[in-house]
Design an enzyme around this catalytic site. Structure first.
Site, PDB file in Angstrom:
ATOM      1  N   HIS A   1      -1.750  -5.485   1.365  1.00 19.78           N
ATOM      2  CA  HIS A   1      -3.022  -6.141   1.066  1.00 19.78           C
ATOM      3  C   HIS A   1      -2.751  -7.567   0.613  1.00 19.78           C
ATOM      4  O   HIS A   1      -1.785  -7.823  -0.095  1.00 19.78           O
ATOM      5  CB  HIS A   1      -3.767  -5.407  -0.060  1.00 19.78           C
ATOM      6  CG  HIS A   1      -4.916  -6.214  -0.617  1.00 19.78           C
ATOM      7  ND1 HIS A   1      -6.152  -6.244  -0.014  1.00 19.78           N
ATOM      8  CD2 HIS A   1      -4.988  -7.069  -1.670  1.00 19.78           C
ATOM      9  CE1 HIS A   1      -6.944  -7.071  -0.692  1.00 19.78           C
ATOM     10  NE2 HIS A   1      -6.266  -7.579  -1.703  1.00 19.78           N
TER      11      HIS A   1
ATOM     12  N   TYR B   1     -12.316  -2.846  -3.587  1.00 21.84           N
ATOM     13  CA  TYR B   1     -12.871  -3.021  -2.233  1.00 21.84           C
ATOM     14  C   TYR B   1     -14.405  -3.037  -2.235  1.00 21.84           C
ATOM     15  O   TYR B   1     -15.022  -2.656  -1.244  1.00 21.84           O
ATOM     16  CB  TYR B   1     -12.350  -1.902  -1.323  1.00 21.84           C
ATOM     17  CG  TYR B   1     -10.942  -2.121  -0.797  1.00 21.84           C
ATOM     18  CD1 TYR B   1     -10.590  -3.288  -0.102  1.00 21.84           C
ATOM     19  CD2 TYR B   1      -9.957  -1.153  -0.959  1.00 21.84           C
ATOM     20  CE1 TYR B   1      -9.300  -3.476   0.405  1.00 21.84           C
ATOM     21  CE2 TYR B   1      -8.665  -1.330  -0.456  1.00 21.84           C
ATOM     22  CZ  TYR B   1      -8.350  -2.494   0.225  1.00 21.84           C
ATOM     23  OH  TYR B   1      -7.083  -2.671   0.731  1.00 21.84           O
TER      24      TYR B   1
ATOM     25  N   ASN C   1      -1.894  -0.230   7.483  1.00 23.66           N
ATOM     26  CA  ASN C   1      -1.355  -1.587   7.707  1.00 23.66           C
ATOM     27  C   ASN C   1      -0.517  -2.107   6.550  1.00 23.66           C
ATOM     28  O   ASN C   1      -0.278  -3.313   6.435  1.00 23.66           O
ATOM     29  CB  ASN C   1      -2.485  -2.546   8.114  1.00 23.66           C
ATOM     30  CG  ASN C   1      -3.549  -2.700   7.054  1.00 23.66           C
ATOM     31  OD1 ASN C   1      -3.452  -2.119   5.975  1.00 23.66           O
ATOM     32  ND2 ASN C   1      -4.563  -3.506   7.343  1.00 23.66           N
TER      33      ASN C   1
ATOM     34  N   LYS D   1       0.832  -1.200   0.000  1.00 21.09           N
ATOM     35  CA  LYS D   1       0.000   0.000   0.000  1.00 21.09           C
ATOM     36  C   LYS D   1       0.878   1.266   0.000  1.00 21.09           C
ATOM     37  O   LYS D   1       2.092   1.184   0.223  1.00 21.09           O
ATOM     38  CB  LYS D   1      -0.922  -0.048   1.219  1.00 21.09           C
ATOM     39  CG  LYS D   1      -1.940  -1.217   1.173  1.00 21.09           C
ATOM     40  CD  LYS D   1      -2.783  -1.255   2.448  1.00 21.09           C
ATOM     41  CE  LYS D   1      -3.874  -2.315   2.354  1.00 21.09           C
ATOM     42  NZ  LYS D   1      -4.710  -2.340   3.601  1.00 21.09           N
TER      43      LYS D   1
ATOM     44  N   GLU E   1      -9.356 -10.174  -8.151  1.00 21.16           N
ATOM     45  CA  GLU E   1      -8.428  -9.052  -7.949  1.00 21.16           C
ATOM     46  C   GLU E   1      -7.300  -9.069  -8.983  1.00 21.16           C
ATOM     47  O   GLU E   1      -6.925  -8.023  -9.518  1.00 21.16           O
ATOM     48  CB  GLU E   1      -7.867  -9.100  -6.516  1.00 21.16           C
ATOM     49  CG  GLU E   1      -8.943  -8.777  -5.479  1.00 21.16           C
ATOM     50  CD  GLU E   1      -8.512  -9.027  -4.038  1.00 21.16           C
ATOM     51  OE1 GLU E   1      -7.339  -9.401  -3.797  1.00 21.16           O
ATOM     52  OE2 GLU E   1      -9.357  -8.861  -3.140  1.00 21.16           O
TER      53      GLU E   1
HETATM   54  N1  UDP Z   1      -9.721  -1.017   7.351  1.00 21.72           N
HETATM   55  C1  UDP Z   1      -9.836   0.126   8.122  1.00 21.72           C
HETATM   56  N2  UDP Z   1     -10.606   0.080   9.251  1.00 21.72           N
HETATM   57  C2  UDP Z   1     -11.250  -1.036   9.642  1.00 21.72           C
HETATM   58  C3  UDP Z   1     -11.134  -2.198   8.863  1.00 21.72           C
HETATM   59  C4  UDP Z   1     -10.360  -2.154   7.720  1.00 21.72           C
HETATM   60  O1  UDP Z   1      -9.260   1.163   7.786  1.00 21.72           O
HETATM   61  O2  UDP Z   1     -11.927  -1.019  10.672  1.00 21.72           O
HETATM   62  C5  UDP Z   1      -8.886  -0.981   6.139  1.00 21.72           C
HETATM   63  C6  UDP Z   1      -7.538  -1.679   6.332  1.00 21.72           C
HETATM   64  O3  UDP Z   1      -6.561  -0.956   5.578  1.00 21.72           O
HETATM   65  C7  UDP Z   1      -7.784  -3.044   5.743  1.00 21.72           C
HETATM   66  C8  UDP Z   1      -8.709  -2.691   4.571  1.00 21.72           C
HETATM   67  O4  UDP Z   1      -9.544  -1.668   5.088  1.00 21.72           O
HETATM   68  O5  UDP Z   1      -6.576  -3.671   5.338  1.00 21.72           O
HETATM   69  C9  UDP Z   1      -9.549  -3.820   4.057  1.00 21.72           C
HETATM   70  O6  UDP Z   1     -10.287  -4.381   5.112  1.00 21.72           O
HETATM   71  P1  UDP Z   1     -10.426  -5.950   5.250  1.00 21.72           P
HETATM   72  O7  UDP Z   1     -11.435  -6.220   6.315  1.00 21.72           O
HETATM   73  O8  UDP Z   1     -10.646  -6.562   3.904  1.00 21.72           O
HETATM   74  O9  UDP Z   1      -8.978  -6.374   5.839  1.00 21.72           O
HETATM   75  P2  UDP Z   1      -7.753  -7.128   5.134  1.00 21.72           P
HETATM   76  O10 UDP Z   1      -8.325  -8.146   4.202  1.00 21.72           O
HETATM   77  O11 UDP Z   1      -6.926  -6.081   4.431  1.00 21.72           O
HETATM   78  O12 UDP Z   1      -6.977  -7.743   6.273  1.00 21.72           O
HETATM   79 MG    MG Z   2      -9.736  -7.947   2.719  1.00 24.03          MG
END
Ligand code: UDP
Ligand code: MG
Length: 160
Positions: free
Chosen positions: A126, A60, A123, A20, A137
């Site tokens: 991805h 997303y 974080n 990211k 994707e």
């Molecule tokens: N995210 C966020 N707040 C939240 C949950 C998710 O900002 O409460 C962001 C975070 O960057 C995360 C992304 O949205 O990586 C996608 O969310 P997902 O639940 O798909 O998590 P991932 O698959 O990335 O672990």
């Molecule tokens: Mg995810």
């Protein structure tokens, strides 16, 4: 892209991994690539791209009703991303394990997020969460001709 049933072998499972904008800004591109390479996964596509908000809204799409969706899209569009496809046995599941939990404070040390980040909204990486979302994707980020099915000569030293 090939659908799962058409894949020749479980060792050809593919996952979409992206570094990211914060991971790029913080100079973690090499570190993250290194971990997947060292593990034995095969890099079959790679590019740096600053994604549009429209592109990210499709990426997303499953999160569109979440309160954090607008800030997520803005963060992800804020700078270049390094988009990759990694291939190998259980690439999707193992990729998620290597990334760590979505919330870095819940990520184990030794994971990418657990070693290099603190907050969910920064974080750094991805990873696809399932084989079908991985294929969606990959098709969203790469043209078929951008994905290389190169022959890797060390495969017999990684797989029995
Ligand atoms: N995210 C966020 N707040 C939240 C949950 C998710 O900002 O409460 C962001 C975070 O960057 C995360 C992304 O949205 O990586 C996608 O969310 P997902 O639940 O798909 O998590 P991932 O698959 O990335 O672990
Ligand atoms: Mg995810």
């Amino acid at each position: 892209p090939p659908v799962n049933e058409e894949m020749a072998s479980p060792q050809e499972e593919r996952t979409f991994i992206a570094i990211k904008p914060d991971g790029v800004q913080r100079g973690l591109v090499g570190e993250i690539i290194k971990r997947f390479e060292q593990r034995g996964f095969k890099l079959i596509a790679l590019k740096m791209v600053t994604a549009s908000q429209d592109h990210l809204k499709v990426h997303y799409q499953d999160l569109k009703d979440k309160p954090f969706f607008p800030s997520l899209v803005e963060y992800m569009a804020s700078g270049p991303i390094v988009a990759m496809v990694w291939q190998g046995l259980e690439a999707v599941k193992q990729g998620r394990i290597m990334l760590g939990a979505t919330n870095p404070l819940a990520s184990n040390p030794g994971t990418i997020r657990g070693d290099f980040s603190i907050q969910t909204g920064r974080n750094i990486c991805h990873g696809s969460d399932a084989v079908d979302s991985a294929e969606r994707e990959i098709a969203h980020w790469f043209k078929p001709e951008e994905v290389s099915g190169w022959k890797r000569t060390v495969d017999s030293w990684i797989y029995e």
